[in-house]
Write an enzyme that holds these catalytic residues in place. Sequence first.
Site, PDB file in Angstrom:
ATOM      1  N   THR A   1     -12.088  80.805  65.976  1.00 45.23           N
ATOM      2  CA  THR A   1     -11.684  80.570  67.359  1.00 45.23           C
ATOM      3  C   THR A   1     -10.320  79.903  67.450  1.00 45.23           C
ATOM      4  OG1 THR A   1     -13.993  80.402  68.086  1.00 45.23           O
ATOM      5  CG2 THR A   1     -12.337  79.397  69.503  1.00 45.23           C
TER       6      THR A   1
ATOM      7  N   SER B   1     -15.648  84.017  62.118  1.00 46.62           N
ATOM      8  CA  SER B   1     -16.456  83.543  60.993  1.00 46.62           C
ATOM      9  C   SER B   1     -17.878  84.099  60.997  1.00 46.62           C
ATOM     10  CB  SER B   1     -16.476  82.015  60.933  1.00 46.62           C
ATOM     11  OG  SER B   1     -17.289  81.451  61.934  1.00 46.62           O
ATOM     12  N   SER B   2     -18.307  84.730  62.079  1.00 43.41           N
ATOM     13  CA  SER B   2     -19.594  85.427  62.044  1.00 43.41           C
ATOM     14  C   SER B   2     -19.543  86.625  61.101  1.00 43.41           C
ATOM     15  CB  SER B   2     -19.985  85.892  63.448  1.00 43.41           C
ATOM     16  OG  SER B   2     -18.980  86.733  63.998  1.00 43.41           O
TER      17      SER B   2
ATOM     18  N   THR C   1     -16.138  78.329  63.550  1.00 38.04           N
ATOM     19  CA  THR C   1     -17.225  77.344  63.528  1.00 38.04           C
ATOM     20  C   THR C   1     -18.587  77.946  63.197  1.00 38.04           C
ATOM     21  OG1 THR C   1     -17.554  77.595  65.918  1.00 38.04           O
ATOM     22  CG2 THR C   1     -16.036  75.869  65.196  1.00 38.04           C
ATOM     23  N   ASP C   2     -18.758  79.254  63.375  1.00 35.58           N
ATOM     24  CA  ASP C   2     -20.090  79.847  63.209  1.00 35.58           C
ATOM     25  C   ASP C   2     -20.656  79.648  61.814  1.00 35.58           C
ATOM     26  OD1 ASP C   2     -19.983  80.652  65.813  1.00 35.58           O
ATOM     27  OD2 ASP C   2     -19.961  82.805  65.407  1.00 35.58           O
TER      28      ASP C   2
END
Length: 377
Positions: free
Chosen positions: A20, A61-62, A94-95
């Site tokens: 993000t 990051s997913s 952050t995921d």
Amino acid sequence: MKRTNDGGPRRIVVISTGGTIASRWQGTGYAADASGDDVLATAPLPEGVSVEVVDLFNVNSSRMTSAHQLALLRTVHETFADPGVDGIVVTHGTDTLEETAFLLDLHHTDARPVVLTGAQRPFGTGDGDGPGNLYDALQVAASVRELGVLVVFDGRVHAARGTVKTQTLAADAFSDPSTERLGRVGFSRVDVERLPERPAPLPLPDAALTATPGTPAATPGTPAATPLPRVDIVTHHADGDPLFLKAAVAAGARGIVLEATGAGNATPEIAATVADAVAQGVLVAVSTRVPAGPLAEIYTGGGAVDLVAAGALLTGTLRAAQARIAVLAALLAEGDGTPDPARRTALLRRLLEGPVRAEPALATGGSRSASAVATRA
């Protein structure tokens, strides 16, 4: 641990991986596409800090894979081969940040810090939190040593181990639900309130030397030059049965994390399937859906008592995502050598349990400066 920011210049390398903090509007939603230089340009630099940027990859990051994480691990080790580097900051989505941070920490042998940070609001937004988080991460990276890998977010400093994403959208995205934060950062000051618990670090695995993002994990029928071990997470729930555990084994999983209920409980049928999987050489760890607290052998009837008897290991206070990383690390430590189930299980137990402390770490409470903590290190 030492406070190193004595006013001298500090050279920090920022490794950009997307997320993000690097995401811009794509017409239908946000996706990572801003370069590391673009991200760095949004944040002021702490006094005395010079920064170099490495654009490693740029993904939400997913979409993070083990190959991405191992490539990052290799890059961290290569960067620290330069003795002139004082610390590393990794900008990350952050995921899955908690998983990457823990993998780096399990293999972190250097006194110099690695600090992961990111953002909850996209790049370039007026109320974006990325610039502040990046500034804080640079400040921490320039100020501490011997703390391992850290997560810095919203003015808080967290140890990699045990820290998970606890807020989907709020700025204070991360915490360790089972213990206190490591410290805080603000007003050009870094306060460290406790020392992290870290097992003895692992050497860089062979797989990290050749890992290339885009290389799939091991999948039956899919060719791969250097396949990485498949490690799956299976969640237990009301009406839960062994179907997905059996499917994971059939798919070639070499490790499985069972996300159980309560303090580590499932059913007799699941315990029997765990025993079958262990007999086939699969590493099985048991975590829990509950946000905080340790697992414990209390119940039979498919509970943790039976799962441990079946050969599974309890994960302490590690939750499923980081427990999966511990299983992966134990498997990678074998390299291409002859599998040794007893040694592999013993290593996983050590990674899950962490260190055995001779005394409580900073149990007196209260905030203290990094230099004060150094007197106890």
